[in-house]
Every structure is written in structure tokens, then in C-alpha cells.
Design an enzyme around this catalytic site. Structure first.
Site, short mmCIF file in Angstrom:
data_model
loop_
_atom_site.label_atom_id
_atom_site.label_comp_id
_atom_site.label_asym_id
_atom_site.label_seq_id
_atom_site.Cartn_x
_atom_site.Cartn_y
_atom_site.Cartn_z
N GLU A 55 -0.60 -12.33 -1.72
CA GLU A 55 -2.06 -12.27 -1.83
C GLU A 55 -2.58 -13.47 -2.60
O GLU A 55 -1.93 -13.96 -3.53
CB GLU A 55 -2.47 -10.99 -2.59
CG GLU A 55 -2.13 -9.72 -1.85
CD GLU A 55 -2.65 -8.46 -2.57
OE1 GLU A 55 -3.36 -8.59 -3.59
OE2 GLU A 55 -2.32 -7.36 -2.09
N SER A 63 0.84 -1.21 0.00
CA SER A 63 0.00 0.00 0.00
C SER A 63 0.87 1.25 0.00
O SER A 63 0.39 2.34 -0.32
CB SER A 63 -0.93 0.01 1.22
OG SER A 63 -0.19 -0.06 2.41
N GLU A 78 -9.04 -9.26 4.43
CA GLU A 78 -9.35 -7.84 4.17
C GLU A 78 -10.77 -7.67 3.64
O GLU A 78 -11.19 -8.34 2.69
CB GLU A 78 -8.34 -7.27 3.16
CG GLU A 78 -8.60 -5.80 2.86
CD GLU A 78 -7.43 -5.09 2.18
OE1 GLU A 78 -6.36 -5.69 2.01
OE2 GLU A 78 -7.62 -3.91 1.82
O1 KIV Z 1 -0.31 -3.35 1.60
C1 KIV Z 1 -0.80 -3.33 2.73
O2 KIV Z 1 -0.66 -2.36 3.49
C2 KIV Z 1 -1.59 -4.47 3.14
C3 KIV Z 1 -2.44 -4.31 4.35
C4 KIV Z 1 -3.68 -3.61 3.92
C5 KIV Z 1 -2.74 -5.59 4.99
O3 KIV Z 1 -1.58 -5.47 2.49
#
Ligand code: KIV
Length: 269
Positions: A118, A48, A185
Site C-alpha cells: 500500500e 483484509s 480503492e
Molecule cells: O486486503 C484486501 O483484501 C485488499 C483488497 C481490498 C484490494 O487489499
């Protein structure tokens, strides 16, 4: 948390049913150090950061090299938490061999303790390969932002019975393959509770309700550094650092323009 031994994937797994797991994201030294000092069990260098730190509109463009750079910086701030590196889009999907080579770089070059990937049952061969080669894996199911093009947007997952059933199958497949915990999520709280009850490994929820074994938030959301309009409903803003930062910068500007900075206290004789 003083003198607490470092968290390992095995010790995180053993927290299932014993204590709630606290996880935070961090993509730089200062944030990782603050999360570690606050007692987070897991510091995740989440992809993220592509959006929160690098300004991209999705997580898709961030590269292995960029994630290595951010993981190494966060690692220097962590002494107790388990440091998990998020494997970016297309760094593990091509083959289990590609995943192992890239995951190995996070461990060797950036001091990661574990990696996150993922996807559900489809990832079983990859998870097995990493775990058998000594790299602990954190799974991630439900809303998986790297599949945003296929999902058609950042939407709640598992609302329909067949979707919830598929998530349950993903949990079983991934824990069998060897993940030490699972991020779930953006699913309805009932689905989060059912998956947590079924799982033998800890579930770490983000928008998955209170029944999960732990919770994670993106630090930029929690700190109020993300614009309110871009903050997901599930992310509680514990501070408004974005506003505070802008106000501090404006005060500095006013002082410089007025000639009141630097004053005697901030100058050398
Ligand atoms: O990329 C991220 O910050 C994540 C979290 C939302 C778990 O995968």
C-alpha cells in the site's frame, strides 16, 4: 479457461486496454480454488483476512507468519490465476531491505507470484528494490486500510482536487518504479476514470467506479459472509452464504436433537 496458461504479472500488465481484469481475494484453499476455477486473473491473499477470517477490527494486527500461512493455503488452490500476497502492516515500511526480505519469504515459502504493498510515491524505493530483485509488485492507492489511523476512518479518498492530483502523481511514480498494476480503492468514479486514463498499467478498482481496467472485491463481502452492516457500499453481495450457513447449521442441530441424523443413508451396515 481449460488449458489456459498461468497468468503472469507481465501478461496481466499487457491486458491494459485489451480486456477487463477480474480479481478476487482468497485466504484459504477452497476459496482460492473456486476463484481460480471461475477464471479470475488474480487471486489476492488480502490482509483484509485479518478482519474477515481472523476477526480483528482492522488489518493492522495480522502478522507476516499469519499471511504466509494463508498465502500457502491459497496457493495450493490456484493453478491459473496470478497469486498475489498482501504484505501486512510494518512488513515493508521500515526499509526497502526489510521489504525485500519479507517479500522474498512470500515467494519462497508460500509460492506467491507477486506481492502487494500500500502507498503512493513514498513507496518508490521499495517498489524498485522488489522489482529489480525479481518480485513483481501490485500497487495500492486511494483508501489504504493500513493507514486507517492516519486517515481517520474508511472514507472516500480523492474528493478534493489536490487529493486527486496527488493520486495522479502516485500513479505516475509507481508505474515508473515498476508496478505491473495498481489497485485503486474507494475514490469517486470520475477520479477512478481519470487515473485509469492516465495510467500505462492496468488499474484494478474497488469502489473506484466502472472505468477501471479491472475490478476486485473481497470474497467474504461478495459471498455475503460479512454482516450487511459491515459491507461497504461498493461491495455487491452476489450471495448470502452467511445466512445459508446459519440455516444449514440450525437444520443439523434440529436433526441431531430429534435423533433423525444420522439416518440409514448416512450410516454403515
Ligand atoms: O486486503 C484486501 O483484501 C485488499 C483488497 C481490498 C484490494 O487489499
Amino acid at each position: 479457461m481449460k488449458n489456459h496458461p498461468k497468468w503472469t504479472a507481465e501478461r496481466i500488465r499487457a491486458l491494459k486496454g485489451q480486456a477487463r481484469i477480474v480479481a478476487l481475494t482468497a485466504g484459504d484453499f477452497a476459496t482460492a480454488r473456486a476463484a481460480d476455477e471461475a477464471g479470475a486473473h488474480i487471486v489476492l491473499v488480502g490482509d483484509s483476512l485479518a478482519m474477515t477470517m481472523l476477526g480483528y477490527s482492522s488489518t493492522l494486527p495480522v502478522t507476516v507468519e499469519q499471511m504466509l500461512h494463508h498465502t500457502a493455503a491459497a496457493a495450493r488452490g490456484v493453478s491459473r490465476a496470478l497469486l498475489v500476497a498482501d504484505m501486512p502492516f510494518l512488513s515493508y515500511q521500515v526499509s526497502a531491505e526489510q521489504a525485500l526480505a519479507n517479500a522474498g519469504r512470500f515467494v519462497k515459502e508460500a509460492a506467491a507470484d507477486a506481492v502487494k504493498i500500500e502507498g503512493g510515491a513514498l513507496r518508490v524505493p521499495t517498489v524498485r528494490t522488489l522489482v529489480q530483485n525479481g518480485i513483481p509488485v501490485l500497487g495500492h492507492i486511494g483508501l489504504t486500510p493500513q493507514s486507517i489511523r492516519a486517515l481517520g476512518g474508511y472514507k472516500v479518498q480523492g474528493r478534493r482536487d489536490e487529493e486527486a492530483q496527488r493520486l495522479l502523481e502516485d500513479v505516475r511514480a509507481l508505474e515508473e518504479a515498476g508496478v505491473f498494476a495498481l489497485v485503486i480503492e474507494c475514490v469517486p468514479r470520475e477520479v477512478g476514470a481519470a487515473l485509469t486514463a492516465a495510467a500505462h498499467v492496468p488499474t484494478i478498482g474497488i469502489g473506484a467506479g466502472p472505468a477501471c481496467d479491472g475490478q476486485i472485491l473481497v470474497s467474504h463481502d461478495l459471498l455475503g459472509l460479512t454482516p450487511p452492516s459491515a459491507t461497504p457500499r461498493f461491495a455487491k453481495r452476489y450471495a448470502e452464504l452467511g445466512e445459508q450457513m446459519a440455516a444449514a447449521f440450525a437444520r443439523f442441530k434440529a436433526d441431531v436433537e430429534a435423533g433423525t441424523f444420522p439416518d440409514a443413508d448416512h450410516s454403515y451396515d
